[in-house]
Design a protein around this motif. Sequence first.
Motif, PDB file in Angstrom:
ATOM      1  N   SER A 146      24.378  18.823 107.868  1.00  0.00           N
ATOM      2  CA  SER A 146      25.054  17.905 108.820  1.00  0.00           C
ATOM      3  C   SER A 146      26.253  18.503 109.546  1.00  0.00           C
ATOM      4  O   SER A 146      27.236  17.814 109.774  1.00  0.00           O
ATOM      5  CB  SER A 146      25.534  16.630 108.117  1.00  0.00           C
ATOM      6  N   VAL A 147      26.192  19.784 109.873  1.00  0.00           N
ATOM      7  CA  VAL A 147      27.237  20.344 110.739  1.00  0.00           C
ATOM      8  C   VAL A 147      26.841  20.024 112.177  1.00  0.00           C
ATOM      9  O   VAL A 147      25.667  20.130 112.549  1.00  0.00           O
ATOM     10  CB  VAL A 147      27.359  21.878 110.562  1.00  0.00           C
ATOM     11  N   ASP A 148      27.792  19.591 112.965  1.00  0.00           N
ATOM     12  CA  ASP A 148      27.501  19.255 114.363  1.00  0.00           C
ATOM     13  C   ASP A 148      28.794  19.445 115.144  1.00  0.00           C
ATOM     14  O   ASP A 148      29.618  18.544 115.235  1.00  0.00           O
ATOM     15  CB  ASP A 148      27.020  17.795 114.439  1.00  0.00           C
ATOM     16  N   LEU A 149      28.988  20.640 115.659  1.00  0.00           N
ATOM     17  CA  LEU A 149      30.210  20.914 116.410  1.00  0.00           C
ATOM     18  C   LEU A 149      29.879  21.684 117.684  1.00  0.00           C
ATOM     19  O   LEU A 149      28.764  22.191 117.850  1.00  0.00           O
ATOM     20  CB  LEU A 149      31.221  21.667 115.530  1.00  0.00           C
ATOM     21  N   VAL A 150      30.845  21.746 118.577  1.00  0.00           N
ATOM     22  CA  VAL A 150      30.622  22.419 119.863  1.00  0.00           C
ATOM     23  C   VAL A 150      31.794  23.362 120.130  1.00  0.00           C
ATOM     24  O   VAL A 150      32.955  22.951 120.047  1.00  0.00           O
ATOM     25  CB  VAL A 150      30.533  21.402 121.024  1.00  0.00           C
ATOM     26  N   ILE A 151      31.455  24.620 120.427  1.00  0.00           N
ATOM     27  CA  ILE A 151      32.478  25.594 120.824  1.00  0.00           C
ATOM     28  C   ILE A 151      32.586  25.571 122.346  1.00  0.00           C
ATOM     29  O   ILE A 151      31.571  25.701 123.040  1.00  0.00           O
ATOM     30  CB  ILE A 151      32.061  27.016 120.384  1.00  0.00           C
ATOM     31  N   VAL A 152      33.810  25.401 122.859  1.00  0.00           N
ATOM     32  CA  VAL A 152      34.053  25.528 124.303  1.00  0.00           C
ATOM     33  C   VAL A 152      34.979  26.735 124.477  1.00  0.00           C
ATOM     34  O   VAL A 152      36.152  26.701 124.074  1.00  0.00           O
ATOM     35  CB  VAL A 152      34.688  24.257 124.891  1.00  0.00           C
ATOM     36  N   ARG A 153      34.407  27.792 125.044  1.00  0.00           N
ATOM     37  CA  ARG A 153      35.121  29.072 125.134  1.00  0.00           C
ATOM     38  C   ARG A 153      35.530  29.346 126.580  1.00  0.00           C
ATOM     39  O   ARG A 153      34.712  29.209 127.487  1.00  0.00           O
ATOM     40  CB  ARG A 153      34.165  30.160 124.633  1.00  0.00           C
ATOM     41  N   GLU A 154      36.782  29.739 126.779  1.00  0.00           N
ATOM     42  CA  GLU A 154      37.242  30.128 128.120  1.00  0.00           C
ATOM     43  C   GLU A 154      36.582  31.472 128.451  1.00  0.00           C
ATOM     44  O   GLU A 154      36.545  32.367 127.628  1.00  0.00           O
ATOM     45  CB  GLU A 154      38.778  30.252 128.119  1.00  0.00           C
TER      46      GLU A 154
END
Length: 368
Positions: free
Chosen positions: A109-117
């Motif tokens: 149940s991992v659910d994450l989002v990376i937003v990278r510059e």
Amino acid sequence: MPRVTFIPGDGIGPEVAWAARHCLDATGVRFHWEEQLAGEGALKQFNTPLPPQTLESVRKNRVAIKGPITTPIGTGFRSVNVALRRELNLFACVRPCRTFAGVRSPFQSVDLVIVRENTEDLYAGIEFAAGELATTQLIMQLTTLSKQPIQPDAAISIKPISTTASERIVRFAFDYALGHGRKKVTAVHKANIMKFTDGLFMETARRVAKAYDGCVAFEDRLVDATCMQLVLKPKEFDVLVLPNLYGDILSDLCAGLVGGLGVAPGANIGDGVAVFEAVHGSAPKYAGLNKVNPTAMILSGVMLLRHIGEADAADRLETAVESILREGRSVTYDLKTERNDPTAVGTKEMADAIIARMRSPRRDETLS
Ligand code: NAD
């Protein structure tokens, strides 16, 4: 009919990119594909790894899907991927990481989002080689200005972090959170050491966060502590926003949390232009073997479908991918418990299985 630039890339790129393209076509959405070269193929044919017509096609169509491209280490040849992002001003890199049933991973149940510059930081490519005249002059000037000793035989990379780019990426992260029902944004930095560059990123994030107060929660954390927390309690994270280099490193770390690079999709997004690509690279040792996992590219295709407003097609394709992963039968070697499991299928065969499942979903998996 959506016009999409198709860039197969090199190494394993063409295999996974074609697998994704076949899956996208099988959704029933009628694409007008425009195939363009970048990477080794382009270098051979046009004497440049990123021909102007490839850039022009993406600018015109505003949507592209791209296989990975090799960047030779230690040559004067800079990364085509970095150049593409810079030329098209694709300032935001979005990399969702979630666990799938059937994919072995240390967590559920991992659910994450990376937003990278994507445009600045140590990735800006402002580098000075050891021993060159410009480097010696720079070292002398920096020593005078900073009063800090620098070894005369040092090489130097510059880390620009601007308010403009930091504000743009943090706003993007909050808007993404709002648009995708996400609850929290975590800004990641090392402001205790890099007080001016990372300090600016942190202060900007704190300022931008105020405009979203009450809608999306905010916190900021040091990058080293974040790495530890990610491998201890990944469920504490939702959307992470990071400068370029930390974003690159933590993307792979988070891919590891959910079962590896084979299942990690991504998108590079700018003002009105988006290029979809897997997190993984061109894995040259597997090139041409029809062996590697196409899931990351296919899920990048799912992101493309959502981007162009084809939510129903995206849901159907994603459900078929989930089904094949859960079943664990028609999957590539990396998804089998034993890496040399003879029942592992090839890249093309896994994509075919996904297409077949999309066409005849299992009854308990049909969309309501
Ligand atoms: P990589 O992601 O290509 O491969 C590392 C390892 O991960 C592989 O050896 C393989 O074991 C595994 N792997 C990767 N993709 C897989 C898949 N689809 N299925 C199964 N296993 C998979 O990383 P690397 O070896 O560091 O980089 C190779 C080249 O790719 C370098 O030139 C690098 O610069 C480039 N690269 C390109 C991109 C891009 O085009 N966006 C991204 C990252 C790296």
